[in-house]
Design a protein around this motif. Structure first.
Motif, PDB file in Angstrom:
ATOM      1  N   ILE A 257       5.270 112.722  67.461  1.00  0.00           N
ATOM      2  CA  ILE A 257       5.070 113.166  66.075  1.00  0.00           C
ATOM      3  C   ILE A 257       3.677 112.728  65.636  1.00  0.00           C
ATOM      4  N   TYR A 258       2.946 113.658  65.021  1.00  0.00           N
ATOM      5  CA  TYR A 258       1.601 113.355  64.513  1.00  0.00           C
ATOM      6  C   TYR A 258       1.200 114.443  63.535  1.00  0.00           C
ATOM      7  N   ASN A 259       0.035 114.284  62.876  1.00  0.00           N
ATOM      8  CA  ASN A 259      -0.462 115.351  62.004  1.00  0.00           C
ATOM      9  C   ASN A 259      -1.919 115.639  62.311  1.00  0.00           C
ATOM     10  N   ASP A 260      -2.483 116.613  61.604  1.00  0.00           N
ATOM     11  CA  ASP A 260      -3.841 117.072  61.922  1.00  0.00           C
ATOM     12  C   ASP A 260      -4.946 116.263  61.248  1.00  0.00           C
ATOM     13  N   ASP A 261      -4.602 115.180  60.575  1.00  0.00           N
ATOM     14  CA  ASP A 261      -5.607 114.323  59.963  1.00  0.00           C
ATOM     15  C   ASP A 261      -6.183 113.394  61.018  1.00  0.00           C
ATOM     16  N   LYS A 262      -7.402 113.658  61.453  1.00  0.00           N
ATOM     17  CA  LYS A 262      -8.019 112.878  62.525  1.00  0.00           C
ATOM     18  C   LYS A 262      -8.345 111.449  62.107  1.00  0.00           C
ATOM     19  N   ASN A 263      -8.352 111.176  60.809  1.00  0.00           N
ATOM     20  CA  ASN A 263      -8.640 109.832  60.315  1.00  0.00           C
ATOM     21  C   ASN A 263      -7.392 108.961  60.232  1.00  0.00           C
ATOM     22  N   LEU A 264      -6.258 109.544  60.513  1.00  0.00           N
ATOM     23  CA  LEU A 264      -4.991 108.829  60.411  1.00  0.00           C
ATOM     24  C   LEU A 264      -4.409 108.642  61.804  1.00  0.00           C
ATOM     25  N   ASN A 265      -4.220 107.410  62.208  1.00  0.00           N
ATOM     26  CA  ASN A 265      -3.650 107.109  63.520  1.00  0.00           C
ATOM     27  C   ASN A 265      -2.136 107.003  63.361  1.00  0.00           C
ATOM     28  N   ASP A 266      -1.444 108.131  63.439  1.00  0.00           N
ATOM     29  CA  ASP A 266      -0.020 108.147  63.132  1.00  0.00           C
ATOM     30  C   ASP A 266       0.856 108.634  64.289  1.00  0.00           C
ATOM     31  N   LEU A 267       0.336 108.653  65.501  1.00  0.00           N
ATOM     32  CA  LEU A 267       1.105 109.119  66.648  1.00  0.00           C
ATOM     33  C   LEU A 267       2.294 108.196  66.894  1.00  0.00           C
ATOM     34  N   GLN A 268       3.478 108.819  66.990  1.00  0.00           N
ATOM     35  CA  GLN A 268       4.698 108.091  67.332  1.00  0.00           C
ATOM     36  C   GLN A 268       5.394 108.848  68.447  1.00  0.00           C
ATOM     37  N   VAL A 269       5.956 108.110  69.429  1.00  0.00           N
ATOM     38  CA  VAL A 269       6.633 108.732  70.559  1.00  0.00           C
ATOM     39  C   VAL A 269       8.039 108.152  70.666  1.00  0.00           C
ATOM     40  N   PHE A 270       9.018 109.040  70.871  1.00  0.00           N
ATOM     41  CA  PHE A 270      10.421 108.648  70.984  1.00  0.00           C
ATOM     42  C   PHE A 270      11.026 109.315  72.216  1.00  0.00           C
ATOM     43  N   LYS A 271      12.019 108.647  72.836  1.00  0.00           N
ATOM     44  CA  LYS A 271      12.638 109.186  74.043  1.00  0.00           C
ATOM     45  C   LYS A 271      14.154 109.117  73.957  1.00  0.00           C
ATOM     46  N   LEU A 272      14.808 110.151  74.495  1.00  0.00           N
ATOM     47  CA  LEU A 272      16.261 110.181  74.677  1.00  0.00           C
ATOM     48  C   LEU A 272      16.515 110.488  76.148  1.00  0.00           C
ATOM     49  N   ASN A 273      17.330 109.667  76.799  1.00  0.00           N
ATOM     50  CA  ASN A 273      17.627 109.969  78.194  1.00  0.00           C
ATOM     51  C   ASN A 273      19.124 110.165  78.404  1.00  0.00           C
ATOM     52  N   LEU A 274      19.512 110.457  79.627  1.00  0.00           N
ATOM     53  CA  LEU A 274      20.911 110.729  79.948  1.00  0.00           C
ATOM     54  C   LEU A 274      21.816 109.537  79.680  1.00  0.00           C
ATOM     55  N   PHE A 275      21.265 108.337  79.695  1.00  0.00           N
ATOM     56  CA  PHE A 275      22.061 107.142  79.498  1.00  0.00           C
ATOM     57  C   PHE A 275      22.316 106.846  78.024  1.00  0.00           C
ATOM     58  N   ASP A 276      21.645 107.570  77.140  1.00  0.00           N
ATOM     59  CA  ASP A 276      21.895 107.456  75.697  1.00  0.00           C
ATOM     60  C   ASP A 276      23.019 108.415  75.333  1.00  0.00           C
ATOM     61  N   LYS A 277      24.249 108.092  75.724  1.00  0.00           N
ATOM     62  CA  LYS A 277      25.383 109.018  75.586  1.00  0.00           C
ATOM     63  C   LYS A 277      25.602 109.506  74.165  1.00  0.00           C
ATOM     64  N   GLY A 278      25.511 108.626  73.197  1.00  0.00           N
ATOM     65  CA  GLY A 278      25.780 109.026  71.823  1.00  0.00           C
ATOM     66  C   GLY A 278      24.603 109.670  71.113  1.00  0.00           C
ATOM     67  N   LYS A 279      23.438 109.651  71.756  1.00  0.00           N
ATOM     68  CA  LYS A 279      22.233 110.169  71.102  1.00  0.00           C
ATOM     69  C   LYS A 279      21.862 111.520  71.700  1.00  0.00           C
ATOM     70  N   ILE A 280      22.122 112.567  70.945  1.00  0.00           N
ATOM     71  CA  ILE A 280      21.841 113.918  71.420  1.00  0.00           C
ATOM     72  C   ILE A 280      20.601 114.500  70.750  1.00  0.00           C
ATOM     73  N   TYR A 281      20.317 114.061  69.517  1.00  0.00           N
ATOM     74  CA  TYR A 281      19.251 114.670  68.719  1.00  0.00           C
ATOM     75  C   TYR A 281      18.099 113.711  68.421  1.00  0.00           C
ATOM     76  N   HIS A 282      16.888 114.261  68.436  1.00  0.00           N
ATOM     77  CA  HIS A 282      15.746 113.631  67.784  1.00  0.00           C
ATOM     78  C   HIS A 282      15.861 114.029  66.310  1.00  0.00           C
ATOM     79  N   TRP A 283      15.450 113.167  65.399  1.00  0.00           N
ATOM     80  CA  TRP A 283      15.554 113.464  63.977  1.00  0.00           C
ATOM     81  C   TRP A 283      14.269 113.056  63.281  1.00  0.00           C
ATOM     82  N   VAL A 284      13.760 113.957  62.430  1.00  0.00           N
ATOM     83  CA  VAL A 284      12.567 113.666  61.632  1.00  0.00           C
ATOM     84  C   VAL A 284      12.864 114.056  60.194  1.00  0.00           C
ATOM     85  N   LYS A 285      12.532 113.159  59.271  1.00  0.00           N
ATOM     86  CA  LYS A 285      12.719 113.416  57.840  1.00  0.00           C
ATOM     87  C   LYS A 285      11.362 113.371  57.162  1.00  0.00           C
ATOM     88  N   TYR A 286      11.010 114.463  56.495  1.00  0.00           N
ATOM     89  CA  TYR A 286       9.751 114.542  55.747  1.00  0.00           C
ATOM     90  C   TYR A 286      10.071 114.529  54.262  1.00  0.00           C
TER      91      TYR A 286
END
Length: 133
Positions: free
Chosen positions: A39-68
């Motif tokens: 997740i990031y935006n087009d503002d080059k002056n803002l260092n807002d990169l975030q990375v999230f991962k879901l793998n097969l072992f995360d049985k209860g976690k099916i969705y990535h979720w973002v709230k704006y």
């Protein structure tokens, strides 16, 4: 009595309210099909990169979720980079409206959302999940 006309020219800078773009990049990575979301935006002056991962072992976690909040004129662009034939479930919710879900192709695709909602939420499933919750 003379009338004097005063002519004033106002030079206003060409201020245009540029809408910001928010980006969500999702991809299936590795042999286990780990779903990675950046997740990031087009503002080059803002260092807002975030990375999230879901793998097969995360049985209860099916969705990535973002709230704006307070997007106003901004848009959200989702880029999906999965394998050919893969699909993901994408759900969106504007404020208190009903959540809308759709299964979409996720091989080399881009989806764009715009909203004037105060709260905008997006859920993106892991690729090819059979049992959506």
């Amino acid at each position: 009595m003379k009338k004097i006309t005063l002519s004033v020219a106002l030079l206003l800078g060409s201020y245009v309210a540029k809408a910001q773009t928010e980006y969500i990049d999702v991809a299936k990575v590795g042999m286990l099909g780990t779903s990675t979301m950046a997740i990031y935006n087009d503002d080059k002056n803002l260092n807002d990169l975030q990375v999230f991962k879901l793998n097969l072992f995360d049985k209860g976690k099916i969705y990535h979720w973002v709230k704006y909040t307070n997007l106003h004129n901004d848009k959200v662009v989702i880029t999906m980079s999965d394998d050919k034939g893969d699909v993901r479930r994408v759900c969106t919710k504007h404020d208190e409206q009903e959540t809308l879900c759709e299964t979409v192709p996720s091989f080399a695709t881009t989806y764009e959302f715009t909203t004037n909602s105060t709260i905008f939420q997006i859920w993106i499933s892991r690729p090819n999940t059979k049992n959506y919750e």
